[in-house]
Write an enzyme that holds these catalytic residues in place. Structure first.
Site, short mmCIF file in Angstrom:
data_model
loop_
_atom_site.label_atom_id
_atom_site.label_comp_id
_atom_site.label_asym_id
_atom_site.label_seq_id
_atom_site.Cartn_x
_atom_site.Cartn_y
_atom_site.Cartn_z
N CYS A 103 0.84 -1.20 0.00
CA CYS A 103 0.00 0.00 0.00
C CYS A 103 0.87 1.26 0.00
CB CYS A 103 -0.99 -0.05 1.16
SG CYS A 103 -2.39 1.09 0.96
N HIS B 33 -3.38 -5.09 0.27
CA HIS B 33 -2.83 -5.62 1.52
C HIS B 33 -2.81 -7.14 1.50
CE1 HIS B 33 -2.43 -1.97 4.06
NE2 HIS B 33 -3.33 -1.49 3.20
N GLU C 215 -1.16 -9.11 3.25
CA GLU C 215 -1.05 -9.71 4.59
C GLU C 215 -2.42 -10.10 5.14
OE1 GLU C 215 -1.98 -5.46 5.60
OE2 GLU C 215 -0.89 -6.53 4.03
#
Length: 238
Positions: free
Chosen positions: A112, A215, A217
């Site tokens: 990001c 994102h 993750e």
């Protein structure tokens, strides 16, 4: 090294509490994703005089996102959009640690805002506010949970990202009001949203230098896990 040490950049919050001191913060999903991919997470306080020591010690770097923006001065613009919020101390540290890692040709993954910062370091520029600069843009700050897709991105055939993920497109989450506008010489755009907004970059001059606007993750799809695994695998070989 079978378990590579992976540095993660921290956000910094305003002073609070009885000590009236600033606080570092990082969502646990970042460290969990690095651990699940086989890395040993190591959070990096903003100690500028330790940047070289950090870069010598860690095997890979994750430049995390956050609710702030890169100062437009860093990419040659003298005006600042009303929505732009900067954190000079964090950005100064991240500029230093990314440059130190690239100098050592160690793997760097930008997520990001981390992708945006890497793009600036590599000679690119940013869109300060998508809705003002991109006609008929998607809603890049999605209203649904960030653990769900917000839109799809088209992957650049043959790019590092496409080889990691496979296929021609990938569903991703979306939580940003800025984006890459232009890239520096030699930098590859590896993912684009349906409205034309750049969603990923990479620099093939390095062993592993990859940035994504979403994102991974948060593990929305299996492709996200593949990105983290490929990054940690590259760090193992660093």
């Amino acid at each position: 090294m079978t378990t590579p040490l992976i540095g993660l950049t921290l956000d910094v919050d305003a002073p609070r509490g009885l000590a009236k001191a600033p606080h570092y913060s990082l969502r646990a999903t970042y460290t969990q994703a690095v651990s699940a991919a086989g890395g040993l997470p190591f959070c990096l306080p903003h100690e500028a005089d330790m940047i070289d020591a950090y870069a010598d010690t860690i095997s890979g770097l994750v430049v995390t996102g956050g609710g702030f923006d890169v100062d437009p001065v860093l990419f040659g613009e003298n005006t600042k959009h009303a929505t732009v919020r900067t954190k000079e101390g964090r950005t100064f540290f991240e500029l230093g640690i990314v440059k130190a890692m690239l100098k050592r040709n160690k793997p760097v993954l930008g997520i990001c805002g981390g992708e945006q910062l890497i793009n600036v370091i590599l000679g690119g520029t940013l869109i300060q506010h998508i809705e003002d600069e991109v006609s008929d843009s998607l809603l890049h700050e999605q209203p649904n949970p960030r653990t769900e897709p917000g839109h799809k991105v088209k992957l650049t055939q043959g790019s590092l990202l496409q080889r990691i993920v496979g296929g021609a497109e990938l569903p991703v989450n979306s939580a940003h009001h800025q984006a890459v506008k232009s890239v520096g010489a030699g930098v590859v755009v590896n993912a684009v949203a349906p409205d034309g907004v750049i969603e990923g970059i990479e620099d093939p001059r390095y062993k592993f230098c990859l940035g994504v606007q979403w994102h991974p993750e948060l593990n929305v799809t299996s492709g996200d896990g593949k990105i983290l695994s490929a990054f940690v695998d590259a760090a193992k070989a660093a």
